[in-house]
Design an enzyme around this catalytic site. Sequence first.
Site, mmCIF file in Angstrom:
data_model
loop_
_atom_site.group_PDB
_atom_site.id
_atom_site.type_symbol
_atom_site.label_atom_id
_atom_site.label_comp_id
_atom_site.label_asym_id
_atom_site.label_seq_id
_atom_site.Cartn_x
_atom_site.Cartn_y
_atom_site.Cartn_z
ATOM 1 N N ARG A 143 4.878 5.610 -0.113
ATOM 2 C CA ARG A 143 3.689 4.988 -0.675
ATOM 3 C C ARG A 143 4.062 4.396 -2.035
ATOM 4 O O ARG A 143 4.780 5.021 -2.824
ATOM 5 C CB ARG A 143 2.546 6.003 -0.834
ATOM 6 N N HIS A 172 6.911 -3.735 3.906
ATOM 7 C CA HIS A 172 6.199 -2.641 4.588
ATOM 8 C C HIS A 172 6.502 -2.635 6.088
ATOM 9 O O HIS A 172 5.599 -2.706 6.937
ATOM 10 C CB HIS A 172 4.690 -2.745 4.349
#
Length: 314
Positions: free
Chosen positions: A229, A277
């Site tokens: 994250r 991502h």
Amino acid sequence: MSIAPARVHFAAPDRLWPGYAEALPRVFAEAGVAAELSRDHPPGEVDWIVYAPGGPALDFAAFSRAKGVLSLWAGVERIVGTVPADLPLTRMVDDGLRQGMAEWVAGHALRHHLGIDAHVLRQDGVWRHVAPKLARDRPVTVLGLGELGMACARTLAGLGFPVTGWSRRPRAEPRLAHALSGPEGLPEALAGAEIVVLLTPLTPETENLMDAARLSLPARGFVLLNPGRGALIDDAALLAALDGGQVGHATLDVFRQEPLPPDHAFWAHPRVTVTPHIAAETRVESAARVIAENLRRGAAGEPLLHLVDRRTGY
């Protein structure tokens, strides 16, 4: 008497709908699950919500008869505080996520371990005969030993790296060189590491986990891999540590703001690699099987897979 099919509301971005619109009904049928998938069920008639961030805003309280929210993402920090406490919430854990994450982490760990960038990017006619260390001589630390973190730790250990794992609660794994836990174990886990992998959940306790103080603990010039994250890292502290040489390179797959703005300093920094991502994208086929299994369990009164603990947030 026949049982009415469960009404499953698909609450996710438009781009995901075609794949799941094909896969979920097919997998439901294969699993013997009676369910009707739609994006247009009236909220008061919905039995299950299949969710991914980026779709239409939801008032979860309006789904008055829902039996659960089934997330397509491994992380649920975006909704854990908005789903009513009495409505079960599950996160996605499947073979596709584990395999994809392990491949990304292993690939970039080996890339930095072998010095591949130096060979590929230079190609300047200079013969630099510098052999890399063996993996057994390069300590690696994996922060976070959940499903994804443990899969990566085992993969790296299988490649010969001495792997130290750290988690909030004790986790045993014989393939790890060390398994540490709790706040008191974190400094020891980071000390001397040459590659650090971030895979902890994002909670109030882990936000800015890698601040200036903790970035100073691994070996000077260490490599930081973050497929977890974005908010696990203090961005300003990381940039300062890169400029000062404490961090030799940072390969980052997740960010506080996504897509990463074009003017963000990470794009232009010579010792930062940005990937968009992609470390552990949810695969439709494997995720559909997990959703179907949870619907089957719900109908049978069995415990749901990967139920989120509201006390910890994951």
